[in-house]
Write an enzyme that holds these catalytic residues in place. Structure first.
Site, PDB file in Angstrom:
ATOM      1  CG  HIS A  63      -0.275  -0.164   2.526  1.00  5.57           C
ATOM      2  ND1 HIS A  63       0.271  -1.367   2.952  1.00  5.57           N
ATOM      3  CD2 HIS A  63      -0.013   0.730   3.500  1.00  5.57           C
ATOM      4  CE1 HIS A  63       0.807  -1.202   4.142  1.00  5.57           C
ATOM      5  NE2 HIS A  63       0.666   0.058   4.497  1.00  5.57           N
ATOM      6  N   GLY A  64       0.340   2.368  -0.297  1.00  5.62           N
ATOM      7  CA  GLY A  64       1.117   3.586  -0.444  1.00  5.62           C
ATOM      8  C   GLY A  64       1.513   4.223   0.880  1.00  5.62           C
TER       9      GLY A  64
END
Length: 140
Positions: A63-64
């Site tokens: 995920h970012g």
């Protein structure tokens, strides 16, 4: 989690690739499904440089970084299955679960995934050829 995971978000039987390639594939799927902008893919790779998203049970949840929240259009999850695995540092993952959470929803998504999966389920899912198996487990 059934509202963010639909059958079109699950890709089975992928050939093994590098860790970074698997993250890019997950990110591109999030883009394709309309959850994030292109910039989120780079943010997923950035996260991996600072903290591994390998959960140690045969799956990873790329995920970012927090700064990429502006790239998220809506919460979403994609699952990529690599039956022969992807080398993630010192272990192998079979499921790469890309997530994007609007606001703080990523924490809820992460905890639901962590609660849903264990060694036995990952073992079952890594060889499954039925998308419904994934939907059943993650809908609980």
């Amino acid at each position: 989690m059934s509202n963010v995971l639909v059958k079109e978000n699950i890709v089975l039987g992928l050939d093994s690739v590098s860790r970074d390639e698997s993250i890019v594939l997950a990110g591109k799927k999030l883009v394709e499904r309309g959850y994030v902008n292109e910039g989120y893919v780079d943010a997923m790779l950035e996260r991996e440089k600072t903290m591994s998203t390998n959960m140690g049970l045969g799956f990873a949840i790329p995920h970012g970084v927090n700064e990429a929240k502006k790239e998220i259009k809506e919460s979403g999850i994609v699952i990529l299955q690599f039956p022969n695995g992807v080398e993630y540092g010192d272990s192998t993952v079979y499921l790469v679960i890309g997530i994007a959470g609007k606001g703080n929803e990523h924490l809820d998504i992460l905890s639901k995934i962590a609660i849903s999966l264990d060694d036995e389920l990952v073992e079952k899912l890594k060889d499954s050829t039925d998308v419904q198996d994934f939907l059943n487990i993650f809908a609980e």
